[in-house]
Design an enzyme around this catalytic site. Structure first.
Site, short mmCIF file in Angstrom:
data_model
loop_
_atom_site.label_atom_id
_atom_site.label_comp_id
_atom_site.label_asym_id
_atom_site.label_seq_id
_atom_site.Cartn_x
_atom_site.Cartn_y
_atom_site.Cartn_z
N GLY A 111 -9.69 -62.72 48.38
CA GLY A 111 -11.11 -63.00 48.42
C GLY A 111 -11.75 -62.36 49.64
N ALA A 112 -12.94 -61.79 49.44
CA ALA A 112 -13.64 -61.11 50.53
C ALA A 112 -15.09 -61.57 50.57
CB ALA A 112 -13.56 -59.59 50.35
N GLY A 113 -15.27 -62.88 50.58
CA GLY A 113 -16.60 -63.45 50.68
C GLY A 113 -16.87 -64.00 52.06
N ALA A 116 -11.60 -58.80 43.87
CA ALA A 116 -11.80 -58.27 42.52
C ALA A 116 -12.81 -57.14 42.48
CB ALA A 116 -12.23 -59.39 41.57
N CYS A 175 -22.47 -77.42 44.35
CA CYS A 175 -23.33 -76.67 45.26
C CYS A 175 -24.76 -76.83 44.77
CB CYS A 175 -22.92 -75.20 45.28
SG CYS A 175 -23.74 -74.22 46.55
N LYS A 212 -33.72 -68.77 58.12
CA LYS A 212 -32.77 -68.29 57.11
C LYS A 212 -32.90 -66.78 56.92
CE LYS A 212 -30.62 -68.99 52.70
NZ LYS A 212 -30.29 -69.92 51.62
N GLY A 266 -21.37 -73.21 54.91
CA GLY A 266 -20.90 -72.11 55.75
C GLY A 266 -20.22 -72.53 57.02
N CYS A 296 -26.63 -76.85 56.80
CA CYS A 296 -27.22 -75.97 55.78
C CYS A 296 -28.66 -75.64 56.10
CB CYS A 296 -27.13 -76.66 54.42
SG CYS A 296 -27.73 -75.64 53.04
N GLY A 310 -15.77 -66.58 53.37
CA GLY A 310 -14.54 -67.04 54.00
C GLY A 310 -13.57 -65.91 54.26
#
Length: 423
Positions: free
Chosen positions: A8-10, A35, A159, A388, A320, A353, A12
């Site tokens: 995973g490369a998000g 992916a 979420c 934001k 996050g 958040c 996190g």
């Protein structure tokens, strides 16, 4: 030399790779497997879905930024994890051996659990940038012939912030177009009340968000379970406090965005003893798998129990700041394992958040996430919208720079006037 593989490369996975490299130095090999070949800043997707952002502003290519730090990258989906042999089997048939595995895949979006749900059928999504672009294309057509809108969340969604954000962003965009009066809007959510957020509420989130809904002429149905969706029609069962169905709704719509239920991705969920029945990774207080000592996990893909039972099941969000603290714990605990010392770093499971509301915004802090809390704080103001926007730019710069700086602690907490959080 140890080989650390990050799935995973998000939000996190990328910081995990950078922090792993900074902490372990050049003596160990780090590989990121994802992916797709791009990073996407998921919190900006609601803006993409109304044309306020374009794809190039919220994505960046992964390979050049990782390779600059001496981190290998493979753009392939993982089709199988052989945890006994410490091996990943990729979609193209290749295999990758690991000494330590960090699972940061995010969720599988379970549109298939509701007939007619999802971008391939009758509702839209902001969960990925691809989905957000499809939503924008549909919204462009919608404004030519406006009608009723439904926004919200399905049962077992975990979420809720993006659903609220998107409802208020739509409201703002439609007002700017001078056509809000042509668009009845209904918010349909599995939460037991407005502002629950999967957290049992935070501060006065219930009162504040109900006020905002009324002020923006958005009707709502809570404890709602969507049972099926047809073209232009959503079927919703509203539940009472004991879980009984108290009313059946048949809601017309011309445009809808619904957050789906989340599950674990297939390759992760299939590993015996790794996950709970929904496919989320079971971890201990050190973010380590309860069965496999060399597997760690962070982010939306880990198992966290709901903060409380609700008439319609809801999941607990992973924000996050929480993910950032999980990543730091994993890095330090893997280093301890490599060094032969006790792995004793724990994540700070606090929820922080920033939620955009079009031309204003809301921020909440829940310390810790699961009540009772030391801090339960919810505020609204235009400054959150500005913050934001600024944080989006700040985060993307940090991803390009390849730093493991604690982004939320450095930026968000400072902006909120909160000192460093203690456990």
């Amino acid at each position: 030399m140890s080989h650390i593989v990050i799935m995973g490369a998000g939000i996190g996975g990328m910081p995990a790779a950078y922090e792993m490299r900074e902490t372990l130095g050049e003596a160990h090999k780090i590989t990121v497997i994802n992916a797709v070949d791009y990073f996407q800043f998921v919190p900006s997707n609601p803006w993409v879905a109304v044309g306020w952002r374009t794809r190039d502003k919220v994505t960046l290519p992964i390979r050049p930024y990782l390779e600059r730090k001496g981190i290998d990258f493979i753009a392939q989906a993982v089709s199988k994890i052989d945890a006994e042999q410490n091996t990943l089997i990729l979609a193209n048939g290749e295999t990758v051996k690991y000494d330590f595995l960090v699972i940061a895949t995010g969720p599988k979006l379970a549109f298939d659990e509701i007939p007619g749900a999802g971008p391939e059928h009758f509702t839209h999504s902001v969960c990925t940038v691809d989905h957000a672009e499809k939503t924008w294309a549909a919204y462009e057509q919608f404004v030519k012939e406006p009608g009723p809108i439904i926004v919200g969340s399905m049962a077992l969604a975990s979420c809720f912030g993006p659903a609220y954000e998107f409802a208020f962003i739509l409201d703002t965009d439609l007002r700017r177009r001078r056509m809000r009066n042509k668009v009845p809007m209904t918010f349909v959510t599995s939460e037991p009340y407005i502002g629950h957020l999967g957290l049992g509420g935070v501060g006065d989130s219930k009162g504040l968000l109900e006020h905002e809904m009324r002020d923006h002429h958005i009707k709502w149905i809570t404890s709602a379970k969507v049972t099926k969706i047809e073209e232009g029609k959503m079927f919703v069962a509203e539940h009472g406090i004991n879980g009984e169905v108290v009313k059946e709704h048949e809601l017309p719509f011309k445009f809808s965005m619904m957050i789906p239920a989340f599950k674990g991705v297939d390759a992760v969920a299939a590993v015996e003893g790794l996950c709970n029945p929904r496919g989320f990774v079971l971890v201990d207080e050190h973010q380590r798998s309860k069965k496999y000592r060399n597997i760690f996990s962070a982010g939306v893909c880990i198992a966290i129990p709901p903060v409380e039972p609700t008439p319609v099941p809801t999941g607990a969000p992973k924000t996050g700041y929480m993910i950032e603290s999980m990543v730091t714990a994993i890095v330090h605990n893997i280093k301890a394992d490599i060094d032969g010392t006790a792995a004793d770093t724990k994540a700070t499971w606090n929820a922080i958040c920033l939620a955009d509301m079009g031309d204003t915004g809301a921020a909440f802090v829940a310390l810790p996430q699961i009540p009772p809390r030391n801090v339960s704080w919810f505020k609204k103001g235009k400054w959150v919208h500005v913050a934001k926007v600024a944080f989006e730019k700040y985060f993307m710069r940090k991803m390009k720079k390849g730093t493991s700086d604690p982004l939320y602690e450095k930026y968000v907490l400072k902006m909120l006037g909160i000192k460093k959080i203690q456990d």
